[in-house]
Scaffold this motif. Structure first.
Motif, PDB file in Angstrom:
ATOM      1  N   ASP A  67     -14.091 -17.257  25.004  1.00  0.00           N
ATOM      2  CA  ASP A  67     -14.784 -17.667  26.221  1.00  0.00           C
ATOM      3  C   ASP A  67     -14.328 -16.848  27.428  1.00  0.00           C
ATOM      4  O   ASP A  67     -14.505 -17.258  28.572  1.00  0.00           O
ATOM      5  CB  ASP A  67     -14.627 -19.174  26.466  1.00  0.00           C
ATOM      6  N   TYR A  68     -13.707 -15.711  27.135  1.00  0.00           N
ATOM      7  CA  TYR A  68     -13.394 -14.806  28.252  1.00  0.00           C
ATOM      8  C   TYR A  68     -13.865 -13.390  27.932  1.00  0.00           C
ATOM      9  O   TYR A  68     -13.305 -12.416  28.421  1.00  0.00           O
ATOM     10  CB  TYR A  68     -11.908 -14.839  28.607  1.00  0.00           C
ATOM     11  N   GLU A 128     -16.967 -12.326  28.702  1.00  0.00           N
ATOM     12  CA  GLU A 128     -17.842 -11.861  29.776  1.00  0.00           C
ATOM     13  C   GLU A 128     -17.119 -11.896  31.124  1.00  0.00           C
ATOM     14  O   GLU A 128     -15.975 -12.323  31.191  1.00  0.00           O
ATOM     15  CB  GLU A 128     -19.101 -12.741  29.849  1.00  0.00           C
ATOM     16  N   ALA A 141     -18.108 -13.220  35.111  1.00  0.00           N
ATOM     17  CA  ALA A 141     -18.174 -14.553  35.708  1.00  0.00           C
ATOM     18  C   ALA A 141     -19.596 -15.076  35.686  1.00  0.00           C
ATOM     19  O   ALA A 141     -20.564 -14.303  35.624  1.00  0.00           O
ATOM     20  CB  ALA A 141     -17.669 -14.508  37.144  1.00  0.00           C
ATOM     21  N   ALA A 142     -19.728 -16.396  35.778  1.00  0.00           N
ATOM     22  CA  ALA A 142     -21.045 -16.995  35.924  1.00  0.00           C
ATOM     23  C   ALA A 142     -21.689 -16.424  37.193  1.00  0.00           C
ATOM     24  O   ALA A 142     -21.000 -16.181  38.187  1.00  0.00           O
ATOM     25  CB  ALA A 142     -20.918 -18.516  36.027  1.00  0.00           C
ATOM     26  N   PRO A 143     -23.008 -16.228  37.173  1.00  0.00           N
ATOM     27  CA  PRO A 143     -23.675 -15.582  38.308  1.00  0.00           C
ATOM     28  C   PRO A 143     -23.399 -16.266  39.647  1.00  0.00           C
ATOM     29  O   PRO A 143     -23.220 -15.599  40.660  1.00  0.00           O
ATOM     30  CB  PRO A 143     -25.167 -15.687  37.936  1.00  0.00           C
ATOM     31  N   TRP A 167     -19.961 -20.252  28.892  1.00  0.00           N
ATOM     32  CA  TRP A 167     -21.042 -20.438  29.863  1.00  0.00           C
ATOM     33  C   TRP A 167     -22.151 -19.413  29.617  1.00  0.00           C
ATOM     34  O   TRP A 167     -23.306 -19.634  29.976  1.00  0.00           O
ATOM     35  CB  TRP A 167     -20.500 -20.282  31.280  1.00  0.00           C
ATOM     36  N   GLY A 180     -16.090 -19.669  33.201  1.00  0.00           N
ATOM     37  CA  GLY A 180     -17.059 -19.001  34.058  1.00  0.00           C
ATOM     38  C   GLY A 180     -16.537 -18.320  35.302  1.00  0.00           C
ATOM     39  O   GLY A 180     -17.316 -17.798  36.094  1.00  0.00           O
ATOM     40  N   MET A 181     -15.240 -18.325  35.526  1.00  0.00           N
ATOM     41  CA  MET A 181     -14.724 -17.567  36.667  1.00  0.00           C
ATOM     42  C   MET A 181     -14.208 -16.209  36.181  1.00  0.00           C
ATOM     43  O   MET A 181     -13.976 -16.007  34.991  1.00  0.00           O
ATOM     44  CB  MET A 181     -13.586 -18.335  37.338  1.00  0.00           C
TER      45      MET A 181
END
Lengths: 350, 350, 350, 350
Positions: free
Chosen positions: A7-8, A10, A12-14, A332, A207-208
């Motif tokens: 889950d890391y 990507e 960050a969430a947009p 996310w 997501g951060m």
């Protein structure tokens, strides 16, 4: 095919990235020391926890948070009880020992620290007094290393045990959002905040770009944290980056909906259960019950390798019978179409 | 009745005390840095080990020796593999962690580190590379915590395993004299010195006031030891006291007999076997085979308490069936009459 | 009015932020362990340094970089020589001591470590051998804490001294870009890389959100770094963020111009000299010669306070005559109009 | 000729040795944990201090005592203020840093920590809050490194300063007996015990084989000491040896005279003043006023070497004018005839 490695994978969430861009040119005081974004994030997190009397501080990552949390709550000769699979015992290169404190690992094998195993450790460690590391803290993780979720009864039991022995309770919340939004969860953030001496709300895996928010009730850690986070190299010059991200995650949306922090985790969980149910339907066996964004399966080595090659899932353990425990992780950024595509592939493997 | 609590209940063997008194008024340079007694002791120990190329240094006690030995052979992120009952894992208040290194304890339960358990630990600890403490050393004890003795085959097997994995071999010799003089022992000091990277010859538990002699083959520890022993608070100002004692212990007697160091241990062992055989004859069950000055028995709690009250023997473990493992220890000061007296008492308990 | 408080008041240069946004949805392996952006950044930095044989690793900030750099190059009992104003001696909450190493600070007062002062420290620290911390490394900063720049002659002299004594050379390059692009600078990155055993190229203070790139020639640090950076809590899960930023900073522009890393620093320096010359023209006295983005002035307390209130400049020292040394800092975000506006204000203070 | 190199050249005072021999065959519980000799010594020391509420613990040597004292009274990020010549700053191989704490050395050059220099350090170290090591303790030595003695006024002044800033007061008493029995001394043990948070009474340099007795008023150190002394390798198995020696030193003689501890120091001081006055009369210049068993003189290098060759005196510092500061030390073992003999020799050098 989209990877299910972790889950890391990507950025960050947009919405998080947008907040960083929007505030980029503001001039802020450094080091999380009073800029408006850190202050607002603190306020929002205190409100979410239902406590005005906790300190909220920021860390750049989970290991850094654990270093500061554990060493800030223990004196030099004291130790922290955790399970043998605990992150601090296995995956942090001896970071706790590097700060002079001792990790006391129980034989609990399902990711949950049990009062029985903790009591056994406590009794053993206090048998000859000052000749042994004194247990003064427990470390638990929600969700656990195996994707499990602490329910309220279980959580209360371990808190009761710990506080009864005058040990502090610390919760590693790298995947707290996934746990608290999981199907069947009955533990609220407010209840957790009411009982734990300190815990952190993970951002990196939710997501951060990076960042964890430590919620501190313990008076010792309140005093220790500001110094320790700097001394241990974990204080960010552009501290506002942490504030901006947590502010964006915890701010109440105008439409009255849920804060982004929870929505991101719900999305990851939904995809994870879709993947789990799909794989189960195809005959793949889950390792342990898990309702969060990490899903573990027991497979033959050849299967493990095909899945690894296709979607990057990792082997977590080798079973005595030769089979492997492999892990799929959603985030996310995972979409239901990604899971559909994978399940179609998995059907060819089954 | 004489106590059988441990082998550091008394002061020093008379010959040791006499040597201290005899040399008391000499003016010596401090810190073991070249006084004639330390130099002579070094020479004698090198000769006993059959190696000219080792450094011999002195420590004030076992924990201090282990601190310097382990931290001097490991970098900050490296770890030492040992059994779960190892002294450094249980009885030294987290001293290794206090120096920033990690203890990696196997599930071996009989006091002997097995290649199988060590290999399992090694594989687990290297699975994700730098995210885990890197094993770089093994720690074993001769005699073991349970009074067992490493025979040559077993010792060679663990050395082979360790060196094959590029781990260093360190032997805690707090009771080395008891081990090497025990009935049936086939491991020589020379063989041990040829294979171990470092080990210490215990004095505290073998008739000295205090003191351990570290024999160092490892080039890193040769360089580290002098600084570390001072930095960690283990360097004695009147270093000659260590030299005088070890000189007295290892000097060849004029009568051609065995050096004092070995004679003291033989005496303790003889009494220990007398006690063991006597208790066995009375029906008391030994816990593990042991030919050295520590003898363990499995008894009912009430028996444990009667023995504890009479001769100070300690409870080492609680068995699942409620019985206890208790320990009797003899020393250079124990006489066969002391054992006779105790066995007469034990007959009333049996 | 725009603040001149420091060079980490804003977020990131737009080109950096754009690169993060552009790569946000890529799925990358974590921890800087082989993702394409980290790999490309490593390649670019090696090329800029003119060395193929150095390792390039990434840190989240300066204190974290210094912790890993210093502890990775020193054994437990060794020390690092630096000036009394060095960042590691003053501003990092004892981070080096927290890792068990000793900072040995000279009386050099201008920010430059002199061979004379270093030699004096060395002689004192080796007078009684292992009773003293052994100096094994020097720490210097370019630009210095007072904005000064190491010229080639001075740099070679301290390197000659250090290597002559078998001490390693470490350069804190939090503001390296500002130094190497400053007016009159004659030290090239290639020369620095040829002589230093390790140094880092700062990103945080030169237009990145965060991040420093460590260039490692020292064989010990090459081995230590990967483990230490994790053990000390400085390893970022989304390691690609470091790669993406340094890649954007060091990639050669299509137009054949200078890489962004240098252009950002040049911009900050230009504004700094504009500010310096403007203040000098108004009669304000510079504290020490400085051609980089930090400018220090000696002023009366009342003036210090007016400037602080207006543009956030900080007091660095109190002089014996009651006057204060204050600091103005420009960054990639400073515009010449900002300086114009400030100088107009300063004219009312003069 | 008898050496004047230091006060740990010989073994122990005969009365101490005799006490060790007399009690040698007693069986005692280990680790200073309640044997009758440690208990009696504690009682005697508490009585000498005039306080019932202090803890009395034992250390094997000065560095070990300082490690436990300083780290037990400071949290990880806190520091101890002392003079630049302080033993912990110079002669202990970075032992305090090795335990993660920071030594903050002032420029005081005469061995006495002044409130002015301490205040300057305090102000500097608190200028930017948690970015700096927080001073929380002062370390002073009585007698000082240069043989000086703290008088009551000076001692009260530094205690007032420290306690006013909420810093704890720790006194290294390696040569406390020499100080408190020196000519003109007006500081009583009772007064010192009433004001210091912790201090130790040195045995090693006052006629014991080894050993220091720590007197602890500070509640934190009371809690820390038992664990830390073990964790740091400073706990002696045959703890009774410490008890026996301090018991012999502090027991009131039957003849109503002064306890041995003070008599031994008086003897050393008497010889030292005889030596000082003799050398002064021969024209040799004292470096600093000193009434204790360390005497420093400023001499030409050739003279320093002749004295060193004859009586082992050491060079302590090199003065800018090329002359040297050399040190003569007397001990409990020095006789007035030894001084006579040396002075006769010195007359040939003068």
């Amino acid at each position: 095919m989209r990877l299910f490695r972790n889950d890391y994978s990507e950025g960050a969430a947009p919405q998080i990235l947008e907040a960083l861009a929007r505030t980029n040119h503001e001039q802020c005081v450094g080091y999380t020391e009073g800029d408006p974004h850190c202050e607002r994030a603190r306020e929002l997190i205190r409100a979410a926890c239902g406590r005005d009397d906790v300190d909220v501080e920021f860390c750049i990552g989970g290991t850094s948070a654990n270093i500061v949390g554990v060493t800030g709550m223990l004196r030099d000769w004291e130790g922290v009880i955790c399970t043998k699979d605990a992150h601090i015992n296995v995956h942090e290169t001896g970071a706790i020992a590097a700060c002079g404190r001792t990790v006391l690992a129980t034989q609990d094998a399902d990711g949950f620290l049990s009062p029985e195993a903790a009591e056994l450790m406590y009794m053993n460690q206090t048998m000859t007094g000052r000749h042994m590391t004194l247990p003064k803290m427990i470390y638990i993780t929600n969700a656990t290393e195996f994707g499990g979720v602490w329910d309220r009864t279980r959580f209360d039991a371990i808190c009761d045990w710990a506080h009864g022995r005058e040990l502090k309770v610390y919760v590693d919340g790298a995947r707290m959002a996934a746990a608290l939004t999981s199907a069947g969860n009955d533990l609220t953030l407010q209840h957790l905040a009411a009982r734990a001496d300190a815990f952190y709300l993970g951002g990196t895996k939710n997501g951060m770009l990076f960042g964890e928010a430590m919620v501190i009730a313990d008076p010792e850690l309140k005093k220790s944290f500001p110094y320790l986070v700097k001394e241990r190299g974990g204080l960010m010059a552009k501290g506002r980056l942490l504030g901006v991200q947590f502010e964006a995650a915890f701010e109440q949306p105008a439409d009255g909906g849920e804060a982004l922090y929870w929505r991101l985790a719900r999305g990851a969980n939904t995809c994870a259960l879709q993947l789990r149910d799909g794989l189960n339907a195809l005959g793949f066996e889950s390792y342990l019950p898990a309702n969060t964004n990490q899903q573990f399966f027991v497979v033959e080595p050849a299967v493990a390798e095909r899945f690894a090659a296709a979607v990057g899932c990792e082997t977590f353990a080798q079973l005595p019978d030769g089979r492997r425990v492999i892990r799929f992780v959603t985030s996310w950024a995972t979409k239901t179409e990604d899971v559909d595509e994978f399940l179609a592939f998995a059907a060819t493997v089954a």
